[in-house]
Design a protein around this motif. Structure first.
Motif, mmCIF file in Angstrom:
data_model
loop_
_atom_site.group_PDB
_atom_site.id
_atom_site.type_symbol
_atom_site.label_atom_id
_atom_site.label_comp_id
_atom_site.label_asym_id
_atom_site.label_seq_id
_atom_site.Cartn_x
_atom_site.Cartn_y
_atom_site.Cartn_z
ATOM 1 N N ALA A 210 0.834 -1.203 0.000
ATOM 2 C CA ALA A 210 0.000 0.000 0.000
ATOM 3 C C ALA A 210 0.869 1.254 0.000
ATOM 4 O O ALA A 210 0.583 2.232 -0.711
ATOM 5 N N LEU A 211 1.944 1.224 0.778
ATOM 6 C CA LEU A 211 2.857 2.362 0.823
ATOM 7 C C LEU A 211 3.575 2.521 -0.516
ATOM 8 O O LEU A 211 3.718 3.630 -1.029
ATOM 9 N N SER A 214 1.318 4.149 -2.950
ATOM 10 C CA SER A 214 1.134 5.580 -2.707
ATOM 11 C C SER A 214 2.331 6.384 -3.212
ATOM 12 O O SER A 214 2.194 7.526 -3.651
ATOM 13 N N PRO A 217 2.289 4.895 -8.027
ATOM 14 C CA PRO A 217 1.061 4.184 -8.423
ATOM 15 C C PRO A 217 1.248 3.221 -9.597
ATOM 16 O O PRO A 217 0.557 2.195 -9.669
#
Length: 237
Positions: A210-211, A214, A217
């Motif tokens: 997820a990091l 972010s 992308p």
């Protein structure tokens, strides 16, 4: 490692290296040298043969793919095609009695030297040039991502690893493979963001991905591009 041959029903033989270990299952791996089989120490030859025959379709497919992805080794001759930041460039050797310099002019990497006929010398100077371009570029990218994350990095260094594009340790030291400077900028940025994400998540958990997403992308496409380019980038050695 034990050298073995897998005999197929059509008479074809596939050589492989057998690695017997204290394990319960069989593992198959395709390396630069071919098929490697990791197997339990107590497996019988008949059991191993049967399992490998069942997996023979997968083995042949992967070996064919490896062969298709193989590229010719570097020759370090005038006219040799090279990559820099995703762009095609050409190695251009210019004999000069006194000057020893490597410069990029347009799409030509000019190597001026009285030693242009010595492939080892040319290789060493070209690799040095790539490393000299790589480190400041990588440091700049790391600094920008660190500022974005509100993190600090203690050191950025080059790696010469054969199988890893980067690493991050608990001391907040980032190492990046110098060969990446051949790749398109978005691929370099992907690897930088991947390693920078490890500053907060020293794993490959859902939180890590997820990091990473972010920070970058388009990571999935960049990873795919890097995988396809890998055989070409590793010509540089």
């Amino acid at each position: 490692m034990i050298a073995r041959q897998l005999q197929l029903p059509n008479g074809q033989q596939i050589p492989y290296q057998l690695d017997l270990r204290a394990r319960k299952t069989i593992g198959l791996k395709i390396t630069d040298h071919g098929l490697v089989v990791h197997a339990p120490k107590r497996i019988t030859a008949t059991q191993l043969q049967q399992i490998l025959l069942e997996k023979s379709g997968w083995i042949q497919q992967k070996l064919a793919l490896r062969l298709a992805n193989q590229v010719a080794p570097m020759q370090w001759l005038d006219g040799e095609p090279l990559l820099f930041m995703g762009q095609d460039i050409v190695l251009t050797l210019i004999a000069h009695p006194t000057i020893k310099a490597v410069t990029l002019e347009g799409n030509r990497l000019l190597v001026r030297s009285p030693h242009t006929e010595q492939a080892d010398w040319v290789a060493r100077k070209v690799l040095q040039w790539y490393a000299q371009q790589a480190l400041p570029d990588f440091k700049r990218r790391v600094a920008l991502v660190a500022a974005q994350m509100g993190e600090t990095v203690s050191a950025v260094a080059l790696s010469n690893a054969k199988s890893r594009w980067g690493s991050c340790n608990s001391r907040k030291q980032i190492r990046l493979n110098w060969r990446l400077i051949q790749a398109p900028p978005q691929v370099i940025q992907y690897v930088v963001c991947h390693e920078m994400a490890h500053l907060k998540e020293m794993n490959h958990s859902a939180r890590f991905y997820a990091l990473q997403a972010s920070l970058f992308p388009a990571h999935a496409q960049a990873e795919k591009t890097l995988k396809a380019l890998s055989p070409i980038l590793h010509r540089m050695t």
